[in-house]
Design a protein around this motif. Structure first.
Motif, PDB file in Angstrom:
ATOM      1  N   GLY A 146       0.644  -1.163   0.085  1.00  0.00           N
ATOM      2  CA  GLY A 146       0.135   0.024   0.033  1.00  0.00           C
ATOM      3  C   GLY A 146       0.747   1.297  -0.028  1.00  0.00           C
ATOM      4  N   ARG A 147       2.268   1.230  -0.056  1.00  0.00           N
ATOM      5  CA  ARG A 147       3.013   2.258  -0.243  1.00  0.00           C
ATOM      6  C   ARG A 147       3.104   3.137  -1.429  1.00  0.00           C
ATOM      7  N   LEU A 148       3.047   2.309  -2.513  1.00  0.00           N
ATOM      8  CA  LEU A 148       3.029   2.534  -3.960  1.00  0.00           C
ATOM      9  C   LEU A 148       2.030   3.730  -4.441  1.00  0.00           C
ATOM     10  N   ASN A 149       2.465   4.960  -4.822  1.00  0.00           N
ATOM     11  CA  ASN A 149       1.479   5.567  -5.466  1.00  0.00           C
ATOM     12  C   ASN A 149       1.383   5.559  -7.042  1.00  0.00           C
ATOM     13  N   PRO A 186       7.477  13.717  -7.845  1.00  0.00           N
ATOM     14  CA  PRO A 186       6.744  14.816  -7.290  1.00  0.00           C
ATOM     15  C   PRO A 186       7.519  15.730  -6.032  1.00  0.00           C
ATOM     16  N   SER A 187       8.545  15.027  -5.625  1.00  0.00           N
ATOM     17  CA  SER A 187       9.263  15.731  -4.608  1.00  0.00           C
ATOM     18  C   SER A 187      10.770  15.168  -4.388  1.00  0.00           C
ATOM     19  N   GLY A 198      10.705   8.949  -3.897  1.00  0.00           N
ATOM     20  CA  GLY A 198      10.518   8.211  -5.201  1.00  0.00           C
ATOM     21  C   GLY A 198      11.743   8.185  -5.760  1.00  0.00           C
ATOM     22  N   GLN A 199      11.901   6.998  -6.941  1.00  0.00           N
ATOM     23  CA  GLN A 199      13.115   6.763  -7.598  1.00  0.00           C
ATOM     24  C   GLN A 199      13.121   6.503  -8.763  1.00  0.00           C
ATOM     25  N   ILE A 200      14.153   7.081  -9.678  1.00  0.00           N
ATOM     26  CA  ILE A 200      14.030   6.569 -11.264  1.00  0.00           C
ATOM     27  C   ILE A 200      14.943   5.519 -11.193  1.00  0.00           C
ATOM     28  N   ILE A 201      14.581   4.432 -11.902  1.00  0.00           N
ATOM     29  CA  ILE A 201      15.452   3.454 -12.318  1.00  0.00           C
ATOM     30  C   ILE A 201      16.228   3.701 -13.588  1.00  0.00           C
ATOM     31  N   GLY A 231      23.095   6.505 -17.862  1.00  0.00           N
ATOM     32  CA  GLY A 231      22.786   5.022 -18.476  1.00  0.00           C
ATOM     33  C   GLY A 231      21.477   5.297 -19.306  1.00  0.00           C
ATOM     34  N   LYS A 232      20.726   4.387 -19.490  1.00  0.00           N
ATOM     35  CA  LYS A 232      19.313   4.786 -19.953  1.00  0.00           C
ATOM     36  C   LYS A 232      18.154   4.481 -19.087  1.00  0.00           C
ATOM     37  N   VAL A 233      17.327   5.648 -19.254  1.00  0.00           N
ATOM     38  CA  VAL A 233      16.269   5.620 -18.161  1.00  0.00           C
ATOM     39  C   VAL A 233      15.220   4.453 -18.396  1.00  0.00           C
ATOM     40  N   LEU A 234      14.854   3.607 -17.469  1.00  0.00           N
ATOM     41  CA  LEU A 234      13.752   2.630 -17.822  1.00  0.00           C
ATOM     42  C   LEU A 234      12.496   3.077 -16.952  1.00  0.00           C
ATOM     43  N   GLY A 235      12.267   3.665 -15.763  1.00  0.00           N
ATOM     44  CA  GLY A 235      11.064   3.983 -15.374  1.00  0.00           C
ATOM     45  C   GLY A 235      11.285   4.543 -13.935  1.00  0.00           C
ATOM     46  N   PHE A 236       9.926   4.587 -13.316  1.00  0.00           N
ATOM     47  CA  PHE A 236      10.032   5.666 -12.244  1.00  0.00           C
ATOM     48  C   PHE A 236       8.797   4.834 -11.036  1.00  0.00           C
ATOM     49  N   PHE A 237       9.148   5.281  -9.756  1.00  0.00           N
ATOM     50  CA  PHE A 237       8.108   4.974  -9.024  1.00  0.00           C
ATOM     51  C   PHE A 237       8.208   5.921  -7.700  1.00  0.00           C
ATOM     52  N   TYR A 238       7.036   5.967  -7.175  1.00  0.00           N
ATOM     53  CA  TYR A 238       6.820   6.575  -6.026  1.00  0.00           C
ATOM     54  C   TYR A 238       5.632   6.588  -5.128  1.00  0.00           C
TER      55      TYR A 238
END
Length: 130
Positions: A67-70, A95-96, A100-103, A123-130
């Motif tokens: 439940g932590r993933l937005n 967002p801040s 959050g992290q960028i992979i 490197g090459k950006v794959l994705g993100f999560f926050y």
């Protein structure tokens, strides 16, 4: 229907299950990139344990959600990112600064933007999560 991006499909499934309040989600098919992405999410505490189920085909993954993933998403096409450009990507995607992290996919493997900064590599950006 043809799957264009297995990673994008996986992350969209996780986001939708998280929004619905599910406790776990089944991802299929699996890939090495998905497993590394999930390990980064797990290290940062955004998901719980995940288990890879070998069905002698493309494998499945069962992920425990906490439940932590937005939001999580994939960046397509996979743009090249130099070390000095990582800051601009953080501003655009997250967002801040605090969370959050960028992979990134680097020559040292798949890692978060903080690890890439420490190792002074782009490197090459794959994705993100926050």
């Amino acid at each position: 229907m043809v799957r264009m991006s297995v990673l994008a499909d996986c992350l969209k499934t996780i986001t939708n299950a998280e929004k619905r309040g599910k406790r776990q989600v089944l991802i299929r098919p699996s890939s090495k990139v998905i497993v590394k992405f999930l390990q980064c999410m797990q290290q940062n505490g955004y998901i719980g344990e995940f288990e890879i189920i070998d069905d002698h085909r493309a494998q499945k993954i069962v992920i425990e959600l906490n439940g932590r993933l937005n939001k999580c998403g994939v960046i397509s096409p996979r743009f090249d990112v130099a070390v000095n450009e990582i800051e601009q990507w953080i501003v655009n995607l997250l967002p801040s600064r605090q969370f959050g992290q960028i992979i990134l996919s680097t020559t040292y493997g798949i890692m978060t933007h903080e690890e890439a900064r420490r190792k002074k590599t782009g490197g090459k950006v794959l994705g993100f999560f926050y």
